[in-house]
Write a protein that holds these residues in place. Sequence first.
Motif, mmCIF file in Angstrom:
data_model
loop_
_atom_site.group_PDB
_atom_site.id
_atom_site.type_symbol
_atom_site.label_atom_id
_atom_site.label_comp_id
_atom_site.label_asym_id
_atom_site.label_seq_id
_atom_site.Cartn_x
_atom_site.Cartn_y
_atom_site.Cartn_z
ATOM 1 N N MET A 171 0.861 -1.169 0.000
ATOM 2 C CA MET A 171 0.000 0.000 0.000
ATOM 3 C C MET A 171 0.906 1.230 0.000
ATOM 4 N N GLN A 172 0.702 2.101 -0.936
ATOM 5 C CA GLN A 172 1.513 3.311 -1.063
ATOM 6 C C GLN A 172 0.592 4.521 -1.109
ATOM 7 N N PHE A 173 0.948 5.562 -0.358
ATOM 8 C CA PHE A 173 0.153 6.775 -0.296
ATOM 9 C C PHE A 173 0.892 7.921 -0.964
ATOM 10 N N GLU A 174 0.140 8.822 -1.572
ATOM 11 C CA GLU A 174 0.718 10.013 -2.195
ATOM 12 C C GLU A 174 1.304 10.879 -1.083
ATOM 13 N N GLY A 175 2.606 11.115 -1.134
ATOM 14 C CA GLY A 175 3.335 11.765 -0.052
ATOM 15 C C GLY A 175 2.842 13.127 0.373
ATOM 16 N N SER A 176 2.410 13.963 -0.558
ATOM 17 C CA SER A 176 2.030 15.333 -0.219
ATOM 18 C C SER A 176 0.534 15.487 0.065
ATOM 19 N N ARG A 177 -0.240 14.433 -0.136
ATOM 20 C CA ARG A 177 -1.688 14.501 0.087
ATOM 21 C C ARG A 177 -1.998 14.323 1.568
ATOM 22 N N PHE A 178 -3.103 14.934 2.021
ATOM 23 C CA PHE A 178 -3.556 14.787 3.397
ATOM 24 C C PHE A 178 -4.824 13.938 3.416
ATOM 25 N N TYR A 179 -4.910 13.045 4.390
ATOM 26 C CA TYR A 179 -6.023 12.109 4.500
ATOM 27 C C TYR A 179 -6.772 12.320 5.810
ATOM 28 N N ARG A 180 -8.080 12.109 5.786
ATOM 29 C CA ARG A 180 -8.907 12.165 6.982
ATOM 30 C C ARG A 180 -8.730 10.871 7.774
ATOM 31 N N VAL A 181 -8.924 10.967 9.088
ATOM 32 C CA VAL A 181 -8.785 9.802 9.953
ATOM 33 C C VAL A 181 -9.748 8.694 9.525
ATOM 34 N N LYS A 182 -10.981 9.047 9.241
ATOM 35 C CA LYS A 182 -11.973 8.047 8.842
ATOM 36 C C LYS A 182 -11.551 7.330 7.560
ATOM 37 N N ALA A 183 -11.021 8.071 6.594
ATOM 38 C CA ALA A 183 -10.579 7.468 5.329
ATOM 39 C C ALA A 183 -9.418 6.509 5.579
ATOM 40 N N VAL A 184 -8.495 6.893 6.450
ATOM 41 C CA VAL A 184 -7.356 6.024 6.769
ATOM 42 C C VAL A 184 -7.849 4.750 7.447
ATOM 43 N N ALA A 185 -8.770 4.899 8.388
ATOM 44 C CA ALA A 185 -9.319 3.728 9.080
ATOM 45 C C ALA A 185 -9.987 2.779 8.089
ATOM 46 N N GLU A 186 -10.719 3.323 7.140
ATOM 47 C CA GLU A 186 -11.377 2.487 6.139
ATOM 48 C C GLU A 186 -10.359 1.790 5.238
ATOM 49 N N MET A 187 -9.284 2.486 4.869
ATOM 50 C CA MET A 187 -8.257 1.882 4.019
ATOM 51 C C MET A 187 -7.563 0.721 4.719
ATOM 52 N N PHE A 188 -7.351 0.869 6.033
ATOM 53 C CA PHE A 188 -6.685 -0.182 6.802
ATOM 54 C C PHE A 188 -7.671 -1.202 7.361
ATOM 55 N N ASP A 189 -8.959 -0.966 7.173
ATOM 56 C CA ASP A 189 -10.011 -1.841 7.691
ATOM 57 C C ASP A 189 -9.894 -2.009 9.206
ATOM 58 N N VAL A 190 -9.730 -0.887 9.891
ATOM 59 C CA VAL A 190 -9.692 -0.843 11.350
ATOM 60 C C VAL A 190 -10.649 0.247 11.812
ATOM 61 N N SER A 191 -10.841 0.335 13.114
ATOM 62 C CA SER A 191 -11.727 1.370 13.638
ATOM 63 C C SER A 191 -11.018 2.727 13.652
ATOM 64 N N VAL A 192 -11.800 3.778 13.680
ATOM 65 C CA VAL A 192 -11.274 5.131 13.792
ATOM 66 C C VAL A 192 -10.474 5.257 15.085
ATOM 67 N N ASN A 193 -10.956 4.609 16.151
ATOM 68 C CA ASN A 193 -10.251 4.661 17.435
ATOM 69 C C ASN A 193 -8.852 4.070 17.343
ATOM 70 N N THR A 194 -8.669 3.047 16.533
ATOM 71 C CA THR A 194 -7.339 2.456 16.346
ATOM 72 C C THR A 194 -6.380 3.477 15.746
ATOM 73 N N ILE A 195 -6.848 4.257 14.791
ATOM 74 C CA ILE A 195 -6.010 5.289 14.175
ATOM 75 C C ILE A 195 -5.705 6.389 15.186
ATOM 76 N N TYR A 196 -6.710 6.821 15.946
ATOM 77 C CA TYR A 196 -6.470 7.836 16.971
ATOM 78 C C TYR A 196 -5.479 7.344 18.019
ATOM 79 N N ARG A 197 -5.537 6.070 18.404
ATOM 80 C CA ARG A 197 -4.576 5.530 19.372
ATOM 81 C C ARG A 197 -3.158 5.568 18.796
ATOM 82 N N ALA A 198 -3.016 5.255 17.515
ATOM 83 C CA ALA A 198 -1.692 5.312 16.878
ATOM 84 C C ALA A 198 -1.167 6.746 16.865
#
Length: 91
Positions: A1-28
């Motif tokens: 999985m590779q992300f565009e370096g200069s782009r900004f992502y929302r927490v919810k979008a990241v959680a969906e991409m990793f198939d984890v909860s939003v809380n998991t991303i916030y904990r990280a």
Amino acid sequence: MQFEGSRFYRVKAVAEMFDVSVNTIYRAIESGRLDAMKLGEGKGAVRIQGEALNHYVEQCSQAAYEAFVTGEESLSGELADNEQGSAGEVA
């Protein structure tokens, strides 16, 4: 999985991409394993730069590899947290 370096992502979008909860991303983010920035005052909006996500994926991959090689099940706690804490949770 590779992300565009200069782009900004929302927490919810990241959680969906990793198939984890939003809380998991916030904990990280809170633990310092994933860099993020807060925009605005008060609650604000949290955004994660693609470069930070690429670094995070690399760290997680390395931890998974080391756990596999050494036989230890320590993936920085984030995968275990998600499996235990989000059963049936909808992100």
